[in-house]
Design an enzyme around this catalytic site. Structure first.
Site, short mmCIF file in Angstrom:
data_model
loop_
_atom_site.label_atom_id
_atom_site.label_comp_id
_atom_site.label_asym_id
_atom_site.label_seq_id
_atom_site.Cartn_x
_atom_site.Cartn_y
_atom_site.Cartn_z
CD GLU A 27 10.98 27.86 6.41
OE1 GLU A 27 10.73 28.16 7.60
OE2 GLU A 27 10.12 27.86 5.50
CG PHE A 29 11.38 23.67 0.09
CD1 PHE A 29 11.30 22.70 -0.91
CD2 PHE A 29 11.58 24.99 -0.30
CE1 PHE A 29 11.45 23.03 -2.25
CE2 PHE A 29 11.73 25.33 -1.65
CZ PHE A 29 11.67 24.35 -2.62
N PRO A 30 12.53 20.40 1.75
CG PRO A 30 11.78 18.65 3.08
CD PRO A 30 11.50 20.08 2.74
N PRO A 31 13.76 19.07 -1.26
CG PRO A 31 15.74 19.68 -2.26
CD PRO A 31 15.19 19.18 -0.96
CG HIS A 163 -3.64 30.51 11.42
ND1 HIS A 163 -4.38 29.89 10.42
CD2 HIS A 163 -2.62 29.66 11.72
CE1 HIS A 163 -3.83 28.72 10.13
NE2 HIS A 163 -2.76 28.55 10.91
CG ASP A 182 -3.97 33.97 15.42
OD1 ASP A 182 -4.27 32.76 15.50
OD2 ASP A 182 -3.02 34.40 14.75
#
Length: 602
Positions: A27, A29-31, A163, A182
């Site tokens: 995975e 994430f956008p920098p 969660h 959950d």
């Protein structure tokens, strides 16, 4: 391809029983910055080379990175050629924005979505449903299935500890009632159309194994992929576990406390802990691992190496080039060799073909290559800097140009204006001395491959296609040279009946000993058990004429532009560009031939 299908295909065992391959995924994430995005793709390139089953990209808190996530997902799927799963959340997302995102990724050939409710926007404590939006991931799953049918593979999140919204802040545990509720909600998401579960991070493996068993007990049968987050630094670990309300076993706290100010020791412990967690998971029959990389490669790759799932020096290839994952071109298995070092450029110039070559190249005149645009000459800033450092040296005479090519062929430079890759291909080491020799004589090589006669398909240097087969190659070299050297080479080729050549200058003047300008020459092929012969690389005259425009343009837009206007080095490069020919040479006798013999007396 849907991730579910990839996992089932990889982990299946013929005839049932124990065994099956372990698959892993990453995975990202956008920098926040352009440089960060460039660095992420460089890192991703190295990680994707180890063949993860898929990679996913996050959506960003409150939908804050929506456009960037869409752009990165597109590049991952279509340029990196890795199966891509895009996160999609309900936070600040009315239905029309959600549908825009889904239509966008569908048109880009992406088939996998991770459907999430999402975290509250920055500055807010609780998730709030917006007008014309969804209240939860279940609503999102139902919407995707009802509007897009079976096109998308839908993944949802599972929470081994419950969660975070139902975990008590003081005790750090969910009540049994909240945990069961959950679980029941997770089953509703699966029943609504989700076909895969990826879990929240955890550090107590027994909790995950209990969660897995609890899911099976209530009838959840789809694959459940454990999410592993290596500890890279102490403060980040505390921040992430605090945000997710993750239980930290006391032995982990005891191990971290004495070394919390030593980043190297923390990272080493994180690798050790991640390895031991994964070993226990795999020992319980689970065949999937999902690594939350936090955009860092070393810890994730070290864990996979410790588990024996990857080898640093051995990277397997299904084809000589990275197989596409875009749903529209998954059957593509033949390409011209000319773009071997510029695969992203090739993909960008062939987007939108109605049919991609499968089995054989066919009549390439029917295929329309896209025109050259700025895209083919865009470079990441880090790559641009490397090129500047290695190639923007003073050039006084043409032999100074020869020296750049020579150093690159000998591995003394890591970059080339004619390559998107980092350094040389492994097979180049077989012929790099011969390449160095002809570069010193003014034959400036930009692409090559050695002859191969029945090498095992799992060879670390020339292998592709997996174990059990044999691969073959005709020796090939492509270079720029002056008209005088080309004339001499043409004369010498008359004594080598198995050599075929094509040459063209910037203006399109053509010289060749081919019988026809439509003859296609297979230069790479493989023979595998219970399969037809695969021939993934060809030399095609029509494509060569398309490629030559790009190859010549690189002299100016890839190299000369590194110098200021009016610089003598720039003028020398432009002179070479306008007077040299681009030549490709094939030794068709892959058993006894010697491609480099024709250069010996130069």
């Amino acid at each position: 391809m849907k991730v579910l299908e990839k996992i089932r295909e990889a982990t299946a065992v013929e005839g049932g029983g124990e065994g099956g391959k372990v698959v892993f995924s990453f995975e990202f994430f956008p920098p926040k910055t352009e440089d960060g995005v460039d660095n992420l793709f460089e890192r991703m390139e190295r990680m994707v080379a180890h063949n993860p089953a898929f990679c996913d990209i996050t959506w960003g808190a409150g939908g804050s990175t929506a456009d960037l996530t869409l752009e990165i997902a597109n590049r991952m799927q279509n340029m990196m050629c890795v199966e891509t799963m895009m996160h999609l959340t309900c936070t600040n997302m009315p239905v029309d924005k959600i549908d825009h995102a889904l239509r966008t990724i569908k048109s880009n050939g992406i088939q996998n979505v991770l459907a999430l409710r999402g975290d509250p926007p920055h500055g807010q404590d609780k998730f709030v449903q917006i007008q014309d939006g969804f209240a939860c991931a279940l609503d999102l799953v139902k919407h995707i299935r009802s509007k897009y049918g079976d096109y998308f593979g839908i993944t949802v999140a599972g929470y081994p500890e419950g969660h975070p919204d139902v975990i008590q802040s003081d005790g750090g545990l969910a009540t049994p009632e909240a945990y069961q509720s959950d679980l029941a909600y997770l089953k509703r998401k699966v029943d609504a159309g989700a076909d895969l579960i990826v879990t929240q991070l955890f550090y107590d493996t027994d909790i995950f194994l209990k969660f897995l068993n609890d899911c099976r007990q209530i009838g959840i049968t789809c694959p459940i992929v454990p999410g592993i987050m290596p500890i890279n630094n102490y403060k980040g670990f505390l921040r992430m576990t605090g945000f997710c309300k993750t239980k930290i076993p006391p032995e982990i706290t005891a191990a971290l406390e004495p070394i919390k100010d030593n980043e190297e020791a923390i990272r080493a412990y994180g690798i050790h802990l991640g390895t031991e967690m994964c070993k226990k998971i795999l020992a319980n029959g689970i065949k999937t691992l999902h690594l939350y990389t936090l955009n860092m490669e070393k810890s994730a790759l070290a864990i996979l190496m410790n588990l024996g799932l990857i080898e640093e020096a051995k990277i397997s290839r299904s084809l000589p080039w990275r197989r596409p994952t875009n749903v529209f071109r998954v059957k593509e298995d033949v390409r011209p060799i000319f773009w071997a070092n510029r695969p992203k450029s090739y993909i960008s110039r062939t987007i939108g073909w109605e049919q991609y070559p499968h089995g054989r190249w066919g009549d390439s005149r029917n295929a329309s290559y896209g025109a050259l645009t700025d895209y083919q000459f865009m470079r990441a800033r880090t790559r641009d800097k490397k090129l500047h450092d290695e190639w923007a040296v003073p050039l006084k005479i043409v032999e100074d140009i020869h020296e750049r090519f020579l150093k690159y062929c000998l591995g003394k430079l890591r970059s080339s204006p004619w390559s998107e890759l980092d350094g040389l291909q492994p097979e180049t080491t077989i012929i790099n001395e011969q390449l160095g020799s002809i570069n010193s004589k003014g034959f400036l090589t930009i692409n090559s491959q050695p002859s191969v006669n029945g090498a095992k398909s799992d060879s670390t240097t020339v292998g592709w296609g997996g174990p059990g087969g044999y691969v073959y190659q005709k020796a090939y070299v492509e270079f720029f040279c002056s008209k005088e050297k080309l004339n001499a080479l043409v004369e010498k080729c008359k004594a080598f009946p198995f050599l075929t050549y094509m040459a063209v200058n910037k203006e399109g003047s053509w010289i060749s000993n081919l019988g026809s300008q439509t003859d296609v020459n297979a230069v790479t092929w493989g023979v595998f058990p219970a399969k037809e012969i695969i021939q993934p690389t060809v030399v095609d005259p029509t494509s060569f004429m398309v490629w030559k425009d790009e190859a010549f343009e690189i002299w100016s837009r890839g190299w000369a532009q590194l110098y200021p206007e009016g610089d003598p080095s720039r003028k020398l490069l432009e002179q070479v560009q306008s007077t040299y020919f681009l030549v490709n040479l094939v030794e068709n006798d892959y058993v006894n031939g010697d491609l480099f013999a024709v250069f010996k007396d130069f």
